[in-house]
Motif scaffolding. Structure first.
Motif, PDB file in Angstrom:
ATOM      1  N   GLU A  37      31.439   0.064 -30.264  1.00  5.29           N
ATOM      2  CA  GLU A  37      31.913   0.220 -31.644  1.00  5.29           C
ATOM      3  C   GLU A  37      30.812  -0.089 -32.643  1.00  5.29           C
ATOM      4  OE1 GLU A  37      35.350  -1.493 -34.717  1.00  5.29           O
ATOM      5  OE2 GLU A  37      35.308  -2.154 -32.624  1.00  5.29           O
ATOM      6  N   LEU A  38      30.642   0.778 -33.630  1.00  5.89           N
ATOM      7  CA  LEU A  38      29.673   0.559 -34.697  1.00  5.89           C
ATOM      8  C   LEU A  38      30.269  -0.419 -35.705  1.00  5.89           C
ATOM      9  CD1 LEU A  38      27.022   1.229 -36.184  1.00  5.89           C
ATOM     10  CD2 LEU A  38      28.218   3.180 -37.220  1.00  5.89           C
ATOM     11  N   LEU A  39      29.603  -1.558 -35.898  1.00  4.74           N
ATOM     12  CA  LEU A  39      30.102  -2.602 -36.784  1.00  4.74           C
ATOM     13  C   LEU A  39      29.411  -2.604 -38.140  1.00  4.74           C
ATOM     14  CD1 LEU A  39      30.188  -5.490 -34.136  1.00  4.74           C
ATOM     15  CD2 LEU A  39      32.067  -3.963 -34.805  1.00  4.74           C
ATOM     16  N   GLN A  40      28.161  -2.149 -38.181  1.00  3.32           N
ATOM     17  CA  GLN A  40      27.411  -2.169 -39.434  1.00  3.32           C
ATOM     18  C   GLN A  40      26.199  -1.248 -39.310  1.00  3.32           C
ATOM     19  OE1 GLN A  40      25.912  -6.041 -40.493  1.00  3.32           O
ATOM     20  NE2 GLN A  40      25.270  -5.429 -42.538  1.00  3.32           N
ATOM     21  N   THR A  41      25.858  -0.593 -40.414  1.00  2.00           N
ATOM     22  CA  THR A  41      24.625   0.189 -40.505  1.00  2.00           C
ATOM     23  C   THR A  41      23.757  -0.426 -41.584  1.00  2.00           C
ATOM     24  OG1 THR A  41      25.724   2.239 -39.814  1.00  2.00           O
ATOM     25  CG2 THR A  41      23.631   2.456 -40.974  1.00  2.00           C
ATOM     26  N   VAL A  42      22.502  -0.733 -41.245  1.00  2.00           N
ATOM     27  CA  VAL A  42      21.591  -1.390 -42.180  1.00  2.00           C
ATOM     28  C   VAL A  42      20.395  -0.479 -42.444  1.00  2.00           C
ATOM     29  CG1 VAL A  42      20.163  -3.422 -42.621  1.00  2.00           C
ATOM     30  CG2 VAL A  42      22.281  -3.650 -41.303  1.00  2.00           C
ATOM     31  N   PRO A  43      20.344   0.215 -43.592  1.00  2.00           N
ATOM     32  CA  PRO A  43      19.172   1.030 -43.932  1.00  2.00           C
ATOM     33  C   PRO A  43      17.968   0.126 -44.205  1.00  2.00           C
ATOM     34  CG  PRO A  43      21.081   1.578 -45.298  1.00  2.00           C
ATOM     35  CD  PRO A  43      21.394   0.284 -44.627  1.00  2.00           C
ATOM     36  N   LEU A  44      16.781   0.588 -43.835  1.00  2.00           N
ATOM     37  CA  LEU A  44      15.561  -0.172 -44.072  1.00  2.00           C
ATOM     38  C   LEU A  44      14.566   0.671 -44.864  1.00  2.00           C
ATOM     39  CD1 LEU A  44      15.017  -1.799 -40.554  1.00  2.00           C
ATOM     40  CD2 LEU A  44      15.940  -2.896 -42.584  1.00  2.00           C
ATOM     41  N   PRO A  45      13.837   0.056 -45.812  1.00  2.00           N
ATOM     42  CA  PRO A  45      12.856   0.799 -46.615  1.00  2.00           C
ATOM     43  C   PRO A  45      11.543   0.967 -45.852  1.00  2.00           C
ATOM     44  CG  PRO A  45      12.902  -1.487 -47.307  1.00  2.00           C
ATOM     45  CD  PRO A  45      13.964  -1.355 -46.244  1.00  2.00           C
ATOM     46  N   LEU A  46      11.624   1.645 -44.726  1.00  4.71           N
ATOM     47  CA  LEU A  46      10.480   1.805 -43.831  1.00  4.71           C
ATOM     48  C   LEU A  46      10.397   3.246 -43.347  1.00  4.71           C
ATOM     49  CD1 LEU A  46      10.959  -1.335 -41.546  1.00  4.71           C
ATOM     50  CD2 LEU A  46       9.111  -1.002 -43.184  1.00  4.71           C
ATOM     51  N   PRO A  47       9.203   3.713 -43.013  1.00  3.98           N
ATOM     52  CA  PRO A  47       9.114   5.023 -42.365  1.00  3.98           C
ATOM     53  C   PRO A  47       9.509   4.920 -40.896  1.00  3.98           C
ATOM     54  CG  PRO A  47       6.938   4.047 -42.559  1.00  3.98           C
ATOM     55  CD  PRO A  47       7.885   3.116 -43.270  1.00  3.98           C
ATOM     56  N   ASN A  48      10.128   5.953 -40.373  1.00 10.00           N
ATOM     57  CA  ASN A  48      10.419   6.029 -38.937  1.00 10.00           C
ATOM     58  C   ASN A  48       9.649   7.225 -38.382  1.00 10.00           C
ATOM     59  OD1 ASN A  48      11.381   6.296 -36.357  1.00 10.00           O
ATOM     60  ND2 ASN A  48      13.546   6.486 -36.912  1.00 10.00           N
ATOM     61  N   ARG A  49       8.363   6.991 -38.142  1.00 12.24           N
ATOM     62  CA  ARG A  49       7.591   8.077 -37.542  1.00 12.24           C
ATOM     63  C   ARG A  49       7.995   8.254 -36.089  1.00 12.24           C
ATOM     64  NH1 ARG A  49       1.058   9.419 -37.409  1.00 12.24           N
ATOM     65  NH2 ARG A  49       1.294  11.172 -35.964  1.00 12.24           N
ATOM     66  N   ASP A  50       8.025   7.143 -35.346  1.00 10.98           N
ATOM     67  CA  ASP A  50       8.521   7.207 -33.968  1.00 10.98           C
ATOM     68  C   ASP A  50       8.841   5.795 -33.500  1.00 10.98           C
ATOM     69  OD1 ASP A  50       9.281   7.945 -31.463  1.00 10.98           O
ATOM     70  OD2 ASP A  50       7.424   8.963 -30.923  1.00 10.98           O
ATOM     71  N   TRP A  51      10.015   5.280 -33.932  1.00  9.27           N
ATOM     72  CA  TRP A  51      10.472   3.964 -33.498  1.00  9.27           C
ATOM     73  C   TRP A  51      10.863   4.037 -32.024  1.00  9.27           C
ATOM     74  CZ3 TRP A  51      14.286   1.781 -37.753  1.00  9.27           C
ATOM     75  CH2 TRP A  51      13.583   1.656 -38.963  1.00  9.27           C
ATOM     76  N   GLU A  52      10.390   3.067 -31.240  1.00  9.94           N
ATOM     77  CA  GLU A  52      10.612   3.171 -29.801  1.00  9.94           C
ATOM     78  C   GLU A  52      11.214   1.940 -29.135  1.00  9.94           C
ATOM     79  OE1 GLU A  52      10.726   5.602 -27.939  1.00  9.94           O
ATOM     80  OE2 GLU A  52       9.570   7.207 -28.859  1.00  9.94           O
ATOM     81  N   ASP A  53      11.101   0.756 -29.722  1.00  9.87           N
ATOM     82  CA  ASP A  53      11.675  -0.409 -29.060  1.00  9.87           C
ATOM     83  C   ASP A  53      11.880  -1.513 -30.082  1.00  9.87           C
ATOM     84  OD1 ASP A  53      12.748  -1.859 -26.985  1.00  9.87           O
ATOM     85  OD2 ASP A  53      10.885  -2.128 -25.867  1.00  9.87           O
ATOM     86  N   LEU A  54      12.708  -2.491 -29.716  1.00 10.86           N
ATOM     87  CA  LEU A  54      12.972  -3.677 -30.533  1.00 10.86           C
ATOM     88  C   LEU A  54      12.573  -4.922 -29.759  1.00 10.86           C
ATOM     89  CD1 LEU A  54      16.546  -3.120 -32.071  1.00 10.86           C
ATOM     90  CD2 LEU A  54      14.405  -3.358 -33.337  1.00 10.86           C
ATOM     91  N   ALA A  55      11.981  -5.886 -30.455  1.00 11.16           N
ATOM     92  CA  ALA A  55      11.734  -7.204 -29.890  1.00 11.16           C
ATOM     93  C   ALA A  55      12.303  -8.233 -30.854  1.00 11.16           C
ATOM     94  CB  ALA A  55      10.240  -7.428 -29.663  1.00 11.16           C
TER      95      ALA A  55
END
Length: 285
Positions: A83-101
């Motif tokens: 279930e999607l609980l929240q969407t958080v827009p970020l003031p960043l470019p997404n050229r090729d986001w690939e992972d989270l740490a």
């Protein structure tokens, strides 16, 4: 259609070959030799979450993911049912986001370093604060061992889709685009700057590496590949390929690109079609 064909290819390759090549080339052991293992599909992400490409913890029961290249620069908060609980827009470019740490204070690091063609000169990691998801830092880097953009086909080892945080550093694992695949390990300070990274180790692997995470015990870590999960148990508390290493065929997980330790013996996996899987393993000893 292409995604379905790719999923079928991954399934057939792992069903027929398993981890034979990894055991032969790089001394991986079968995870099932020492552990009782269960791989189960547990949910499906809301359709508004497109191409899940990284995972991080938000709380004991909620998690962050983000979309791949060409999609909005957003973080999605979800639970294990998808279930999607929240969407958080970020003031960043997404050229090729690939992972989270994620660090010990809950800050997130977004790896904008996908490099399919091995031509990028703007590899970077964005640090996003825990409160209000404010953007704090940009960490820029280049590979010291790459001199051509792109290099020759059999030297295209500079794509990058996998990293995790440990002890004030980010550990990065390359994704090879060459026929003879390897992964190289690099480390990067988790502070803003412009760095040149020397390779610290390399290991031959059958599957292209698409995600990584470190275990809560501060020792083990996992690398995810298409149709395979690689687990590492170093003898010392250091991020290294030495020590015991295991391979687990994953079968029908398809184009899986997110992995997260839920505990020392459980991992959550997501794929670009939104399917969620749980891998559990218990020692036989």
């Amino acid at each position: 259609m292409l995604i379905k064909l790719f999923t079928l290819y991954v399934y057939l390759q792992t069903a027929v070959c398993g981890c034979v090549s990894d055991r032969r080339n790089s001394d991986f052991e079968r995870l099932r030799k020492d552990y009782k293992v269960k791989v189960q599909r547990i949910g499906h992400l809301d359709t508004r979450i497109k191409e899940s490409s990284g995972l991080a913890r938000a709380s004991d029961s909620t998690y962050w993911t983000h979309p791949d290249s060409g999609l909005p620069a957003e973080l999605y908060l979800f639970d294990l049912s998808g279930e999607l609980l929240q969407t958080v827009p970020l003031p960043l470019p997404n050229r090729d986001w690939e992972d989270l740490a994620q660090d010990n204070q809950g800050n997130l690091y977004i790896g904008d370093f996908g490099n399919n063609a091995n031509t990028r000169h703007d590899l970077r990691v964005f640090k996003v604060g825990q409160e209000a998801r404010n953007v704090q830092d940009t960490i820029r880097f280049r590979f010291a061992d790459q001199s051509e953009f792109p290099p020759a086909t059999q030297q295209r080892h500079y794509d990058l889709e996998a990293f995790f945080y440990r002890s004030d550093s980010l550990y990065l694992f390359s994704k090879s685009r060459a026929r003879k695949r390897i992964t190289r390990r690099y480390s990067l300070p988790a502070t803003s700057g412009n760095y040149t990274l020397q390779p610290q180790e390399e290991l031959r692997v059958q599957s292209a590496i698409t995600a990584a995470d470190g275990a809560p015990d501060g020792k083990a870590f996992a690398l995810l590949g298409y149709g395979r999960l690689y687990l590492f148990e170093p003898e010392q508390q250091a991020v290294t390929f030495s020590g015991k290493r295991y391979c687990l065929p994953l079968g029908r997980t398809g184009q899986a690109e997110g992995v997260l330790y839920l505990s020392d013996t459980q991992l959550l996996i997501s794929n670009e079609k939104g399917r969620l899987y749980l891998v559990s393993f218990v020692s036989k000893k």
